[in-house]
Write an enzyme that holds these catalytic residues in place. Structure first.
Site, PDB file in Angstrom:
ATOM      1  N   PRO A 359       0.789  -1.229   0.000  1.00 63.13           N
ATOM      2  CA  PRO A 359       0.000   0.000   0.000  1.00 63.13           C
ATOM      3  C   PRO A 359       0.825   1.285   0.000  1.00 63.13           C
ATOM      4  CG  PRO A 359       0.172  -0.831   2.227  1.00 63.13           C
ATOM      5  CD  PRO A 359       0.914  -1.802   1.351  1.00 63.13           C
ATOM      6  N   LEU A 360       2.151   1.167   0.078  1.00 67.50           N
ATOM      7  CA  LEU A 360       2.952   2.376   0.224  1.00 67.50           C
ATOM      8  C   LEU A 360       3.109   3.115  -1.106  1.00 67.50           C
ATOM      9  CD1 LEU A 360       5.882   1.243   2.577  1.00 67.50           C
ATOM     10  CD2 LEU A 360       3.498   1.737   3.126  1.00 67.50           C
ATOM     11  N   CYS A 361       3.211   4.443  -1.027  1.00 71.45           N
ATOM     12  CA  CYS A 361       3.387   5.262  -2.224  1.00 71.45           C
ATOM     13  C   CYS A 361       4.856   5.301  -2.617  1.00 71.45           C
ATOM     14  CB  CYS A 361       2.863   6.664  -1.975  1.00 71.45           C
ATOM     15  SG  CYS A 361       1.085   6.733  -2.100  1.00 71.45           S
ATOM     16  N   THR A 362       5.375   4.156  -2.997  1.00 78.82           N
ATOM     17  CA  THR A 362       6.746   4.076  -3.509  1.00 78.82           C
ATOM     18  C   THR A 362       6.857   2.822  -4.375  1.00 78.82           C
ATOM     19  OG1 THR A 362       9.022   3.470  -2.905  1.00 78.82           O
ATOM     20  CG2 THR A 362       7.353   3.138  -1.213  1.00 78.82           C
TER      21      THR A 362
END
Ligand SMILES: *Cc1c(COP(=O)(O)O)cnc(C)c1O
Length: 410
Positions: A359-362
């Protein structure tokens, strides 16, 4: 065609009939309902089996210790404490957990290149064996010991004059922040004597995640030779020589499990050499990953499935913030996939190539890149195997603020 064997490499301990994966006999959807997702689940019986196998393979006189940093879950430590001969710790936090587990203080060894004065004082107070890794540490400990009137029980960690090929992480040979160069060891042993400390042992840890029995045995033999040479010259007869460990587990396609019997045979020979040279001294093998790594899985729920320009992504609630190693960002040079499965559809045929993202924005947050899996839907559970060691506590859990993963010992 994508190789199916590659994509469904379910480790031996988890090969079982049924649609939903079991950990310790319990369905993972039931476990997930209890704890929420994501979660790490550790199978205590698989850990027990591994310890039994090690006991069967290692020389009877040798001690088997557990390196707490591989997995410091309190319940796991409490369960392991009576089954191994000691714990290796590397911080005040790990010392506390080791003591809370019920492990006897004299069976706890404190390693680490940087030890705060407060940590040294705490270890001294508790009666833990303190691994000295520099002249500075020795002097700081000596000053604390003078103030408190206690006699430190120490071991000397050596940075050997050789390197181990084929280790995932090299921690000995050449310049190192760990331990004292072998050349400086005689002077350190004199200083330990002069400070009135008790030398309990010598410690050499040359590297981690090694799958080759011959390489491990060669490193252990050279470590033993180094240690025996020093003891001969200095006249010390310590309780133990800790030869490290670094036994690896297979993570990636094509990797073969370590030939433990072969490592054990060579160690038996070394044990005889040691018995002849210094009968009161025993070998210690310290292992983290090999004891717990294969007994744990990471379980994440599919939040979304989406297609981007023809490529399918399964977006899960778990990712690199709990399992940095599986994302490929803990020391890997070329990113490879850990074994993964759709743990709620074990009987379905693999039909699609997908990327499992967190779910991380990376873009770093990938749990499995382009793997063949059965078709998974929202709410299915993705399982990452070989996740019992260097998972949660080796990950950037605060990154992006998604909160912690649950852990359960089953
Ligand atoms: C990390 C570490 C271990 C454990 O290594 P594994 O590869 O997990 O077995 C053992 N000893 C020392 C000194 C360590 O730093």
């Amino acid at each position: 065609m994508t190789n199916k064997a590659d994509t469904l490499r379910i480790p031996a301990g988890f090969q079982q009939p049924g649609t939903v994966l079991l950990v310790g006999g319990q369905r993972i959807d039931t476990l997930a309902a209890q704890t929420g997702t994501p979660l790490f689940a550790y199978d205590r019986n698989l850990i027990a089996e591994r310890v039994d196998r090690l006991r069967g393979a290692l020389p009877e006189r040798a001690h088997l210790t557990y390196a707490v940093k591989a997995n410091p879950m309190p319940e796991l430590l409490a369960w392991l404490a009576p089954r191994v001969d000691g714990f290796d710790v590397a911080s005040a936090g790990e010392i506390r957990r080791a003591l809370d587990s019920g492990m006897a203080p004299e069976r706890i060894s404190f390693a680490g290149p940087g030890k705060r004065p407060e940590e040294l004082a705490m270890a001294l107070q508790a009666g833990i064996t303190i691994g000295l890794e520099s002249r500075g540490q020795l002097d700081t400990l000596a000053a604390i010991a003078r103030e408190t009137g206690r006699t430190p029980r120490v071991s000397l960690r050596l940075n050997p004059d050789f390197q181990v090929k084929g280790s995932g992480m090299r921690m000995g040979g050449g310049p190192q922040p760990f331990g004292v160069d072998a050349e400086q060891a005689p002077a350190m042993l004199d200083a330990i004597d002069a400070a009135g400390m008790t030398l309990a042992g010598l410690h050499i840890f040359a590297g981690s995640q090694n799958l080759r029995a011959d390489v491990i045995a060669e490193a252990q033999q050279r470590s033993l030779d180094l240690a025996l040479g020093l003891l001969r010259e200095s006249g010390h007869v310590p309780e133990f020589i800790n030869l490290g460990g670094g036994f690896g587990i297979p993570y990636f396609p094509g990797e073969q499990a370590l030939d433990l019997a072969s490592v054990g045979e060579r160690l038996a020979d070394m044990d005889h050499q040691l018995e002849a040279a210094s009968p009161g001294t025993r070998l210690v093998i310290e292992l983290g990953r090999y004891i717990v790594g294969e007994a744990g899985v990471y379980i994440a729920r599919v939040l979304d499935r989406k297609t981007s320009r023809g490529h399918t992504y399964l977006i899960t609630d778990g990712g690199m913030h709990h399992h940095l190693a599986a994302s490929g960002n803990l020391g890997q040079v070329l990113r490879k996939n850990y074994p993964v499965a759709v743990g709620t559809r074990l009987q379905d045929e693999p039909v699609e190539t997908v990327t499992v993202s967190g779910p991380l924005c990376t873009p770093l947050d990938v749990l499995a890149d382009r793997v063949m899996l059965p078709r998974a839907e929202v709410d299915d559970l993705i399982v990452v195997f070989q996740s019992g060691a260097y998972g949660l506590t080796a990950s950037p859990t605060a990154f992006l603020g998604h909160g912690p993963a649950a852990e359960i010992l089953v």
